[in-house]
Design an enzyme around this catalytic site. Sequence first.
Site, PDB file in Angstrom:
ATOM      1  N   TYR A  82       0.956  -1.258  -0.061  1.00  0.00           N
ATOM      2  CA  TYR A  82       0.035  -0.038  -0.055  1.00  0.00           C
ATOM      3  C   TYR A  82       0.766   1.133  -0.028  1.00  0.00           C
ATOM      4  CZ  TYR A  82      -3.642  -3.350   1.389  1.00  0.00           C
ATOM      5  OH  TYR A  82      -4.660  -4.528   1.661  1.00  0.00           O
ATOM      6  N   HIS A 123      -4.280   6.469  -1.494  1.00  0.00           N
ATOM      7  CA  HIS A 123      -4.888   6.668  -0.168  1.00  0.00           C
ATOM      8  C   HIS A 123      -3.863   6.826   0.967  1.00  0.00           C
ATOM      9  CE1 HIS A 123      -8.647   6.209   1.571  1.00  0.00           C
ATOM     10  NE2 HIS A 123      -8.643   5.033   2.126  1.00  0.00           N
TER      11      HIS A 123
END
Length: 238
Positions: free
Chosen positions: A14, A19
């Site tokens: 990630y 995000h």
Amino acid sequence: MKIIAGLGNPGAQYAGNRHNIGFMAVDALQRLPSFAPWSKKFKAEISEGEIGGEKVLLMKPLTYMNLSGESVGEAMRFFKLTPADIIAIHDELDLLAGRTRIKIGGGHGGHNGLKSLDAHCGKEYRRLRLGIGHPGDKERVHGHVLGDFAKSDRVWLDPLLDAIADNAAMLVKGDDSQLMNKLALATGSKPEAEKPVKVAKPAAQSHIHQARNSAQPKKLPETGPMAEMLKRMFGKKD
């Protein structure tokens, strides 16, 4: 003391996601010379240091985005702080990529990280919103936020992260207007200024009408030679 919490998801898979821009911003702050190496506490990676003479705890919750409030809330209670002492840095779909806004309180706008913070910390914390842009289609939002920044995004992303670190004292002290100007300058965007209030102008009159108004006496004389002449001309009787 202040807590600056970047919101994101832990794990290498990630790390480059849109995000995770909150994590990226806090990483930039942690590279300032006053901060200690990362350690783990409060279900988060933390680093303690000082900004502008004030003690600051940087946090990257390890709970995943939708449980971020558990981590930040635990630290807030441990240090006996209030929501006003918390600054959350997060991605914002509703801002163009590279644009920034800062505010206190408000709704979560569907952001799961903010929703969790609201539940565990209260709503009256400051939010530094970093624009990642909207893909234009609701069906593409999930893939957009969990997708990595493109190489072309580095044109604005790197200067933005550097500017957040360079102007960290403004962030901590609450000099929000100056901070927004600095961040806009770094990314080449223009900060939105308040629109000037329009003052209503009196209706325009023709030159003839103005001349008539200015030439017309406000009150006719009641006595004297002029009054006598007017009486004879217009047949006015006492």
